[in-house]
Design a protein around this motif. Structure first.
Motif, PDB file in Angstrom:
ATOM      1  N   ALA A  46     -23.594   2.930  16.817  1.00 54.12           N
ATOM      2  CA  ALA A  46     -22.312   3.621  17.015  1.00 54.12           C
ATOM      3  C   ALA A  46     -22.548   5.114  17.189  1.00 54.12           C
ATOM      4  CB  ALA A  46     -21.391   3.377  15.819  1.00 54.12           C
ATOM      5  N   ASP A  47     -21.710   5.743  17.984  1.00 54.02           N
ATOM      6  CA  ASP A  47     -21.792   7.178  18.233  1.00 54.02           C
ATOM      7  C   ASP A  47     -20.486   7.849  17.840  1.00 54.02           C
ATOM      8  OD1 ASP A  47     -24.398   7.067  19.452  1.00 54.02           O
ATOM      9  OD2 ASP A  47     -23.432   6.230  21.239  1.00 54.02           O
ATOM     10  N   ILE A  48     -20.562   9.116  17.453  1.00 53.37           N
ATOM     11  CA  ILE A  48     -19.369   9.889  17.099  1.00 53.37           C
ATOM     12  C   ILE A  48     -18.656  10.311  18.371  1.00 53.37           C
ATOM     13  CG2 ILE A  48     -18.509  11.995  16.027  1.00 53.37           C
ATOM     14  CD1 ILE A  48     -20.857  11.851  14.094  1.00 53.37           C
ATOM     15  N   GLY A  49     -17.372   9.950  18.475  1.00 53.62           N
ATOM     16  CA  GLY A  49     -16.589  10.322  19.646  1.00 53.62           C
ATOM     17  C   GLY A  49     -15.871  11.639  19.478  1.00 53.62           C
ATOM     18  N   MET A  50     -15.384  11.916  18.261  1.00 50.61           N
ATOM     19  CA  MET A  50     -14.657  13.157  18.008  1.00 50.61           C
ATOM     20  C   MET A  50     -14.672  13.441  16.510  1.00 50.61           C
ATOM     21  SD  MET A  50     -10.625  14.114  18.732  1.00 50.61           S
ATOM     22  CE  MET A  50     -10.788  13.867  20.503  1.00 50.61           C
ATOM     23  N   GLU A  51     -14.881  14.692  16.152  1.00 55.32           N
ATOM     24  CA  GLU A  51     -14.789  15.119  14.756  1.00 55.32           C
ATOM     25  C   GLU A  51     -13.485  15.892  14.579  1.00 55.32           C
ATOM     26  OE1 GLU A  51     -19.044  15.782  12.861  1.00 55.32           O
ATOM     27  OE2 GLU A  51     -18.812  16.994  14.681  1.00 55.32           O
ATOM     28  N   GLN A  52     -12.725  15.527  13.554  1.00 55.30           N
ATOM     29  CA  GLN A  52     -11.420  16.142  13.333  1.00 55.30           C
ATOM     30  C   GLN A  52     -11.282  16.619  11.887  1.00 55.30           C
ATOM     31  OE1 GLN A  52      -9.318  12.491  14.691  1.00 55.30           O
ATOM     32  NE2 GLN A  52      -8.182  13.882  16.014  1.00 55.30           N
ATOM     33  N   ARG A  53     -10.319  17.499  11.681  1.00 55.78           N
ATOM     34  CA  ARG A  53      -9.965  17.933  10.337  1.00 55.78           C
ATOM     35  C   ARG A  53      -8.496  17.609  10.084  1.00 55.78           C
ATOM     36  NH1 ARG A  53     -12.634  23.983   9.476  1.00 55.78           N
ATOM     37  NH2 ARG A  53     -14.828  23.352   9.602  1.00 55.78           N
ATOM     38  N   ILE A  54      -8.123  17.581   8.815  1.00 56.48           N
ATOM     39  CA  ILE A  54      -6.728  17.386   8.423  1.00 56.48           C
ATOM     40  C   ILE A  54      -6.235  18.683   7.801  1.00 56.48           C
ATOM     41  CG2 ILE A  54      -5.173  16.169   6.852  1.00 56.48           C
ATOM     42  CD1 ILE A  54      -6.971  13.737   7.141  1.00 56.48           C
ATOM     43  N   PHE A  55      -5.064  19.128   8.224  1.00 56.31           N
ATOM     44  CA  PHE A  55      -4.469  20.341   7.691  1.00 56.31           C
ATOM     45  C   PHE A  55      -3.193  19.984   6.934  1.00 56.31           C
ATOM     46  CE2 PHE A  55      -6.973  21.498  11.359  1.00 56.31           C
ATOM     47  CZ  PHE A  55      -7.652  22.626  10.934  1.00 56.31           C
ATOM     48  N   ARG A  56      -3.006  20.616   5.796  1.00 58.81           N
ATOM     49  CA  ARG A  56      -1.843  20.355   4.959  1.00 58.81           C
ATOM     50  C   ARG A  56      -1.080  21.648   4.730  1.00 58.81           C
ATOM     51  NH1 ARG A  56      -3.530  18.650  -0.717  1.00 58.81           N
ATOM     52  NH2 ARG A  56      -3.689  20.908  -0.999  1.00 58.81           N
ATOM     53  N   THR A  70       0.780  -1.244   0.000  1.00 54.24           N
ATOM     54  CA  THR A  70       0.000   0.000   0.000  1.00 54.24           C
ATOM     55  C   THR A  70       0.807   1.286   0.000  1.00 54.24           C
ATOM     56  OG1 THR A  70      -0.119   0.070   2.435  1.00 54.24           O
ATOM     57  CG2 THR A  70      -1.833  -1.182   1.282  1.00 54.24           C
ATOM     58  N   GLN A  71       2.135   1.211   0.114  1.00 57.17           N
ATOM     59  CA  GLN A  71       2.904   2.443   0.269  1.00 57.17           C
ATOM     60  C   GLN A  71       2.659   3.446  -0.852  1.00 57.17           C
ATOM     61  OE1 GLN A  71       6.766   2.230   1.951  1.00 57.17           O
ATOM     62  NE2 GLN A  71       7.600   3.865   0.709  1.00 57.17           N
ATOM     63  N   GLU A  72       2.643   2.973  -2.084  1.00 58.58           N
ATOM     64  CA  GLU A  72       2.424   3.883  -3.206  1.00 58.58           C
ATOM     65  C   GLU A  72       1.055   4.548  -3.122  1.00 58.58           C
ATOM     66  OE1 GLU A  72       2.364   3.797  -8.113  1.00 58.58           O
ATOM     67  OE2 GLU A  72       3.290   2.145  -6.987  1.00 58.58           O
ATOM     68  N   LYS A  73       0.040   3.775  -2.748  1.00 60.31           N
ATOM     69  CA  LYS A  73      -1.304   4.335  -2.616  1.00 60.31           C
ATOM     70  C   LYS A  73      -1.388   5.308  -1.446  1.00 60.31           C
ATOM     71  CE  LYS A  73      -3.823   0.413  -4.650  1.00 60.31           C
ATOM     72  NZ  LYS A  73      -4.798   1.061  -5.535  1.00 60.31           N
ATOM     73  N   LEU A  74      -0.749   4.985  -0.334  1.00 60.10           N
ATOM     74  CA  LEU A  74      -0.752   5.885   0.817  1.00 60.10           C
ATOM     75  C   LEU A  74      -0.064   7.203   0.485  1.00 60.10           C
ATOM     76  CD1 LEU A  74       0.118   3.351   3.664  1.00 60.10           C
ATOM     77  CD2 LEU A  74      -2.080   4.484   3.325  1.00 60.10           C
ATOM     78  N   GLU A  75       1.049   7.130  -0.222  1.00 55.59           N
ATOM     79  CA  GLU A  75       1.814   8.334  -0.546  1.00 55.59           C
ATOM     80  C   GLU A  75       1.114   9.201  -1.586  1.00 55.59           C
ATOM     81  OE1 GLU A  75       5.665   6.919  -1.660  1.00 55.59           O
ATOM     82  OE2 GLU A  75       6.382   6.868   0.422  1.00 55.59           O
ATOM     83  N   ALA A  76       0.175   8.639  -2.324  1.00 54.65           N
ATOM     84  CA  ALA A  76      -0.549   9.423  -3.327  1.00 54.65           C
ATOM     85  C   ALA A  76      -1.405  10.506  -2.677  1.00 54.65           C
ATOM     86  CB  ALA A  76      -1.427   8.500  -4.174  1.00 54.65           C
ATOM     87  N   ASN A  77      -1.785  10.305  -1.423  1.00 61.04           N
ATOM     88  CA  ASN A  77      -2.541  11.322  -0.677  1.00 61.04           C
ATOM     89  C   ASN A  77      -2.043  11.298   0.761  1.00 61.04           C
ATOM     90  OD1 ASN A  77      -4.310  13.199   0.321  1.00 61.04           O
ATOM     91  ND2 ASN A  77      -6.167  12.067  -0.184  1.00 61.04           N
ATOM     92  N   GLN A  78      -0.821  11.744   0.945  1.00 63.80           N
ATOM     93  CA  GLN A  78      -0.177  11.584   2.246  1.00 63.80           C
ATOM     94  C   GLN A  78      -0.784  12.457   3.326  1.00 63.80           C
ATOM     95  OE1 GLN A  78       3.988  10.655   2.017  1.00 63.80           O
ATOM     96  NE2 GLN A  78       4.338  11.823   3.876  1.00 63.80           N
ATOM     97  N   ALA A  79      -1.366  13.587   2.948  1.00 58.50           N
ATOM     98  CA  ALA A  79      -2.014  14.426   3.964  1.00 58.50           C
ATOM     99  C   ALA A  79      -3.161  13.666   4.620  1.00 58.50           C
ATOM    100  CB  ALA A  79      -2.519  15.714   3.332  1.00 58.50           C
ATOM    101  N   ALA A  80      -3.948  12.950   3.823  1.00 58.20           N
ATOM    102  CA  ALA A  80      -5.081  12.199   4.361  1.00 58.20           C
ATOM    103  C   ALA A  80      -4.643  10.889   4.998  1.00 58.20           C
ATOM    104  CB  ALA A  80      -6.098  11.926   3.257  1.00 58.20           C
ATOM    105  N   ASN A  81      -3.557  10.304   4.490  1.00 59.62           N
ATOM    106  CA  ASN A  81      -3.134   8.975   4.938  1.00 59.62           C
ATOM    107  C   ASN A  81      -1.941   9.007   5.877  1.00 59.62           C
ATOM    108  OD1 ASN A  81      -5.115   7.919   3.213  1.00 59.62           O
ATOM    109  ND2 ASN A  81      -3.689   7.847   1.488  1.00 59.62           N
ATOM    110  N   GLY A  82      -1.639  10.162   6.414  1.00 60.39           N
ATOM    111  CA  GLY A  82      -0.447  10.301   7.247  1.00 60.39           C
ATOM    112  C   GLY A  82      -0.468   9.439   8.499  1.00 60.39           C
ATOM    113  N   LEU A  83      -1.657   9.230   9.095  1.00 57.29           N
ATOM    114  CA  LEU A  83      -1.712   8.456  10.340  1.00 57.29           C
ATOM    115  C   LEU A  83      -1.339   6.990  10.113  1.00 57.29           C
ATOM    116  CD1 LEU A  83      -2.321   8.264  13.342  1.00 57.29           C
ATOM    117  CD2 LEU A  83      -4.757   8.018  12.773  1.00 57.29           C
ATOM    118  N   PRO A  84      -2.011   6.264   9.213  1.00 60.33           N
ATOM    119  CA  PRO A  84      -1.592   4.871   9.010  1.00 60.33           C
ATOM    120  C   PRO A  84      -0.188   4.758   8.432  1.00 60.33           C
ATOM    121  CG  PRO A  84      -3.220   5.514   7.370  1.00 60.33           C
ATOM    122  CD  PRO A  84      -3.193   6.589   8.406  1.00 60.33           C
ATOM    123  N   TYR A  85       0.188   5.707   7.574  1.00 60.52           N
ATOM    124  CA  TYR A  85       1.532   5.695   6.983  1.00 60.52           C
ATOM    125  C   TYR A  85       2.590   5.804   8.073  1.00 60.52           C
ATOM    126  CZ  TYR A  85       5.245   6.971   3.650  1.00 60.52           C
ATOM    127  OH  TYR A  85       6.396   7.008   2.909  1.00 60.52           O
ATOM    128  N   GLY A  86       2.402   6.742   8.987  1.00 61.25           N
ATOM    129  CA  GLY A  86       3.371   6.932  10.060  1.00 61.25           C
ATOM    130  C   GLY A  86       3.429   5.748  11.003  1.00 61.25           C
TER     131      GLY A  86
END
Length: 209
Positions: free
Chosen positions: A116-126, A16-32
């Motif tokens: 299921a209930d929402i525990g936290m809503e977050q945003r991603i900043f690039r 998955t590395q190539e796919k993760l790096e294609a949108n690293q701002a969104a995929n930074g958590l699993p990538y890291g």
């Protein structure tokens, strides 16, 4: 469509590395996380694929959230496959993009008859560019062993404010890992550090906190 259970982070990265790096701002958590897992760690790693094309990656390092990463917009059949494989695992919570979470939540609730209930809503900043500061006093230096009490306090405070509270012992373990891996840069202005930078992702597009 198949859901595969992977044994090591290197297997997940190979797929998955190539796919993760294609949108690293969104995929930074699993990538890291994948880049920082050691051989002694025992994460839950699942990959959903169809005709050798990886459609989704699921990562969990207990006791934390199950992280959902979809590489397709047609998510319902992907999560149906994953949910069947997850039947023997504990999944207390999930984290991911809004479309991924909503789709997974719907499939999970249909399968298990729960709510299921929402525990936290977050945003991603690039950050697209860096503007050098002007007339900034102070100098940077790498954190050393004697800085561990301070780094531990900062890790503990950050977790409490922005994430989930951790114990002093957990914060100390994280601080030691960061400092001894040479990933903590302190900014000193006067006799004491006033700011910190954690470099924690081995990525083509470096990530900092």
């Amino acid at each position: 469509m198949n859901t595969l259970t992977l044994r090591h982070a290197r297997e997940a990265l190979a797929m998955t590395q190539e796919k993760l790096e294609a949108n690293q701002a969104a995929n930074g958590l699993p990538y890291g996380i994948l880049h920082n897992l050691g051989e002694d760690d025992h994460p839950l790693l699942l990959a959903v694929e169809e005709e050798e094309d990886v459609l989704a990656l699921l990562v969990r390092t207990p006791p934390h959230h199950l992280i959902l990463t979809a590489f397709t917009t047609d998510m319902d059949p992907v999560w149906r496959s994953a949910v069947e494989e997850l039947a023997v695992h504990d999944v207390p919570s999930i984290i991911g993009s809004v479309p991924a979470v909503e789709s997974f939540q719907r499939i999970w609730q249909e399968r298990h008859g729960c709510q299921a209930d929402i525990g936290m809503e977050q945003r991603i900043f690039r950050a697209d560019r860096v503007i050098p500061p002007r007339d900034t006093s102070g100098t940077p230096r790498w954190a050393e062993e004697e800085d561990l009490p301070l780094i531990t306090s900062w890790v503990e405070a950050f977790a409490e404010e922005a994430l989930e509270a951790v114990t002093r012992e957990e914060a100390a373990e994280q601080a030691e890992r960061f400092v001894f891996s040479r990933s903590v840069l302190l900014w000193e202005d006067g006799p004491h550090p006033v700011s910190v930078d954690f470099h924690h992702r081995a990525a083509r597009h470096a990530g900092h906190t």
